[in-house]
Design an enzyme around this catalytic site. Structure first.
Site, short mmCIF file in Angstrom:
data_model
loop_
_atom_site.label_atom_id
_atom_site.label_comp_id
_atom_site.label_asym_id
_atom_site.label_seq_id
_atom_site.Cartn_x
_atom_site.Cartn_y
_atom_site.Cartn_z
N HIS A 1 -8.46 8.00 2.97
CA HIS A 1 -7.82 9.32 3.12
C HIS A 1 -8.85 10.42 2.94
O HIS A 1 -9.81 10.27 2.18
CB HIS A 1 -6.66 9.51 2.14
CG HIS A 1 -6.98 9.22 0.70
ND1 HIS A 1 -7.07 7.94 0.21
CD2 HIS A 1 -7.24 10.04 -0.35
CE1 HIS A 1 -7.35 7.98 -1.09
NE2 HIS A 1 -7.48 9.26 -1.45
N ASN B 1 -12.79 10.34 -1.53
CA ASN B 1 -13.26 9.53 -2.66
C ASN B 1 -13.33 8.07 -2.22
O ASN B 1 -12.41 7.57 -1.57
CB ASN B 1 -12.31 9.70 -3.85
CG ASN B 1 -12.34 11.11 -4.40
OD1 ASN B 1 -13.39 11.72 -4.50
ND2 ASN B 1 -11.17 11.64 -4.75
N HIS C 1 -9.05 14.32 1.76
CA HIS C 1 -8.40 15.48 1.16
C HIS C 1 -8.86 16.71 1.95
O HIS C 1 -10.07 16.91 2.13
CB HIS C 1 -8.83 15.67 -0.29
CG HIS C 1 -8.46 14.53 -1.21
ND1 HIS C 1 -7.38 14.59 -2.06
CD2 HIS C 1 -9.04 13.32 -1.42
CE1 HIS C 1 -7.32 13.47 -2.77
NE2 HIS C 1 -8.32 12.67 -2.40
N HIS D 1 -6.37 3.34 0.33
CA HIS D 1 -6.14 3.49 1.78
C HIS D 1 -6.96 4.71 2.17
O HIS D 1 -6.77 5.79 1.58
CB HIS D 1 -4.64 3.69 2.06
CG HIS D 1 -4.27 3.82 3.51
ND1 HIS D 1 -3.31 3.02 4.13
CD2 HIS D 1 -4.71 4.67 4.47
CE1 HIS D 1 -3.18 3.37 5.40
NE2 HIS D 1 -4.01 4.39 5.63
N HIS E 1 -4.38 0.38 8.25
CA HIS E 1 -4.87 0.29 6.87
C HIS E 1 -6.34 -0.12 6.82
O HIS E 1 -6.71 -1.18 7.31
CB HIS E 1 -4.05 -0.71 6.05
CG HIS E 1 -4.52 -0.80 4.63
ND1 HIS E 1 -3.98 -0.01 3.64
CD2 HIS E 1 -5.50 -1.52 4.06
CE1 HIS E 1 -4.61 -0.26 2.50
NE2 HIS E 1 -5.54 -1.17 2.73
N CYS F 1 0.57 3.28 3.21
CA CYS F 1 1.24 2.61 4.34
C CYS F 1 2.75 2.83 4.26
O CYS F 1 3.40 3.03 5.30
CB CYS F 1 0.90 1.12 4.34
SG CYS F 1 -0.77 0.73 4.91
N CYS G 1 0.85 -1.20 0.00
CA CYS G 1 0.00 0.00 0.00
C CYS G 1 0.88 1.25 0.00
O CYS G 1 1.74 1.42 0.88
CB CYS G 1 -0.92 0.00 1.21
SG CYS G 1 -1.79 1.58 1.42
N ASP H 1 -0.38 16.57 -0.59
CA ASP H 1 -0.66 15.81 -1.80
C ASP H 1 0.40 16.11 -2.85
O ASP H 1 0.82 17.26 -3.02
CB ASP H 1 -2.06 16.19 -2.33
CG ASP H 1 -2.58 15.21 -3.36
OD1 ASP H 1 -3.54 14.47 -3.05
OD2 ASP H 1 -2.03 15.18 -4.48
P1 DGP Z 1 -7.74 9.71 -4.58
O1 DGP Z 1 -7.78 9.90 -6.05
O2 DGP Z 1 -8.92 10.36 -3.87
O3 DGP Z 1 -7.54 8.27 -4.20
O4 DGP Z 1 -6.49 10.54 -4.06
C1 DGP Z 1 -5.19 10.04 -4.04
C2 DGP Z 1 -4.28 11.21 -3.92
O5 DGP Z 1 -3.00 10.71 -3.57
C3 DGP Z 1 -4.09 12.03 -5.19
O6 DGP Z 1 -4.62 13.35 -4.99
C4 DGP Z 1 -2.59 12.09 -5.40
C5 DGP Z 1 -2.02 11.58 -4.11
N1 DGP Z 1 -0.81 10.81 -4.25
C6 DGP Z 1 -0.63 9.74 -5.05
N2 DGP Z 1 0.62 9.26 -4.92
C7 DGP Z 1 1.23 10.07 -3.99
C8 DGP Z 1 2.54 10.07 -3.43
O7 DGP Z 1 3.41 9.24 -3.71
N3 DGP Z 1 2.79 11.05 -2.52
C9 DGP Z 1 1.86 11.98 -2.16
N4 DGP Z 1 2.23 12.90 -1.28
N5 DGP Z 1 0.62 11.99 -2.67
C10 DGP Z 1 0.32 11.04 -3.58
#
Ligand code: DGP
Length: 113
Positions: free
Chosen positions: A99, A86, A101, A97, A46, A7, A4, A30
């Site tokens: 989350h 989402n 925003h 996982h 998780h 994780c 993950c 993000d």
């Molecule tokens: P969602 O699409 O709602 O599952 O959002 C996932 C978010 O995770 C997306 O806005 C981009 C962010 N994201 C993806 N990979 C990484 C990463 O490696 N580091 C960080 N900081 N954010 C990431």
């Protein structure tokens, strides 16, 4: 979970810009910000999405809610902010996982979807 992404970020195996941490929650910026402030808040344990949030201890569920206003205040989001979680394919969830925003620092669109 071994494979993950979030994780691995929580564990420090993948670098991130941490903005908040407590016993059960972790928050970081993000990688693809959609607003001047775009923070992702996750439980350290998780679970795949908010659809599985009831699998988290109540203390963790409460800690997530408590962390949101702390992070908003820390980020200076005095004029408001938006929370998005989402969940599943229809919502375009890309990282499985749970989350939240935390988006702010500009006027959000009136329409949410
Ligand atoms: P969602 O699409 O709602 O599952 O959002 C996932 C978010 O995770 C997306 O806005 C981009 C962010 N994201 C993806 N990979 C990484 C990463 O490696 N580091 C960080 N900081 N954010 C990431």
């Amino acid at each position: 979970m071994n494979d993950c992404l979030f994780c691995k970020i929580i564990a420090g195996d993948i670098p991130s810009t941490k903005v908040y941490e407590d016993e059960s929650c972790f928050a970081f910026r993000d990688i693809n910000p959609q607003a001047p402030t775009h923070v992702l808040l996750v439980p350290k344990a998780h679970v795949g999405s908010i659809a599985e949030a009831n699998a988290l201890p109540l203390e963790t569920q409460a800690a997530l809610f408590a962390a949101i206003p702390k992070i908003a205040a820390q980020e200076g989001l005095t004029n408001g902010f938006r929370i998005v979680s989402n969940c599943g394919p229809d919502a375009c969830q890309s990282v499985p996982h749970l989350h939240f925003h935390i988006l702010g620092g500009r006027q959000m669109a009136d329409q949410m979807a």
